[in-house]
Scaffold this active site. Sequence first.
Site, PDB file in Angstrom:
ATOM      1  N   CYS A 104       5.443  45.762  35.230  1.00 57.20           N
ATOM      2  CA  CYS A 104       5.639  47.193  35.441  1.00 57.20           C
ATOM      3  C   CYS A 104       7.108  47.464  35.135  1.00 57.20           C
ATOM      4  O   CYS A 104       7.735  46.678  34.423  1.00 57.20           O
ATOM      5  CB  CYS A 104       5.209  47.652  36.839  1.00 57.20           C
ATOM      6  SG  CYS A 104       6.275  47.156  38.204  1.00 57.20           S
ATOM      7  N   ARG A 118       4.111  48.331  41.671  1.00 57.63           N
ATOM      8  CA  ARG A 118       2.816  48.011  41.076  1.00 57.63           C
ATOM      9  C   ARG A 118       2.640  46.538  40.746  1.00 57.63           C
ATOM     10  O   ARG A 118       1.634  45.930  41.136  1.00 57.63           O
ATOM     11  CB  ARG A 118       2.601  48.848  39.808  1.00 57.63           C
ATOM     12  CG  ARG A 118       2.496  50.337  40.097  1.00 57.63           C
ATOM     13  CD  ARG A 118       2.471  51.149  38.835  1.00 57.63           C
ATOM     14  NE  ARG A 118       3.777  51.123  38.178  1.00 57.63           N
ATOM     15  CZ  ARG A 118       4.033  51.678  37.004  1.00 57.63           C
ATOM     16  NH1 ARG A 118       3.059  52.287  36.341  1.00 57.63           N
ATOM     17  NH2 ARG A 118       5.237  51.638  36.486  1.00 57.63           N
ATOM     18  N   ASP A 178       2.941  55.257  38.148  1.00 57.66           N
ATOM     19  CA  ASP A 178       4.037  54.735  38.962  1.00 57.66           C
ATOM     20  C   ASP A 178       4.171  55.566  40.234  1.00 57.66           C
ATOM     21  O   ASP A 178       4.458  56.761  40.168  1.00 57.66           O
ATOM     22  CB  ASP A 178       5.339  54.782  38.161  1.00 57.66           C
ATOM     23  CG  ASP A 178       6.463  54.011  38.818  1.00 57.66           C
ATOM     24  OD1 ASP A 178       6.314  53.564  39.982  1.00 57.66           O
ATOM     25  OD2 ASP A 178       7.510  53.851  38.170  1.00 57.66           O
TER      26      ASP A 178
END
Length: 183
Positions: free
Chosen positions: A48, A54, A156
Amino acid sequence: MSATAAAAAVPRFATVPEERSSARAAGASGAGHTEQSAGVFNKVLILCVGNICRSPTAEYLLRRQLAGRDVQVTSAGLGALVGHPVEGHAMELLQEHGIDASPHRARQLDAQMLREAELVLGMERRHLAAAARLAPEASGKLFLLGRWLEFDDVPDPYRQPRQAFEDVYGLIERGVDSWLRYL
């Protein structure tokens, strides 16, 4: 599952060393299959941006699912907040699901990590594109976490309310589960 069916189950473009694909085909029928059987991929890298929301969530969920198996799961960020722990809401959600991610510290992605990984899972298409620019030779092993599901990108949640983290956690959990058959 036959050797042909096992080979067909592997994501397109993925390179699978012959000895592991043979072991997978032998173990896939269930005969002689143990928790220690060799999988198709033994080194998984999850990407990420900051490596605090994440990707560590996916890393720790996948580690839990693969406990007892010889699969190394790590994560890194394209613009990592190097040395930072998992973000607060993400850490809370993991803890609520019985996962201790306190050892995690964010790492910056580099070309060597991409070369060493056998499977690289990104949260967004742009993550995969950036990884391919960093190590073009790794392009064949770059896939979205949501590849097998109806979603592409995992948004996100950084600096958003807890509800955004809960939604993302659900997507990541489904994405991780969808990859288990290949590991």
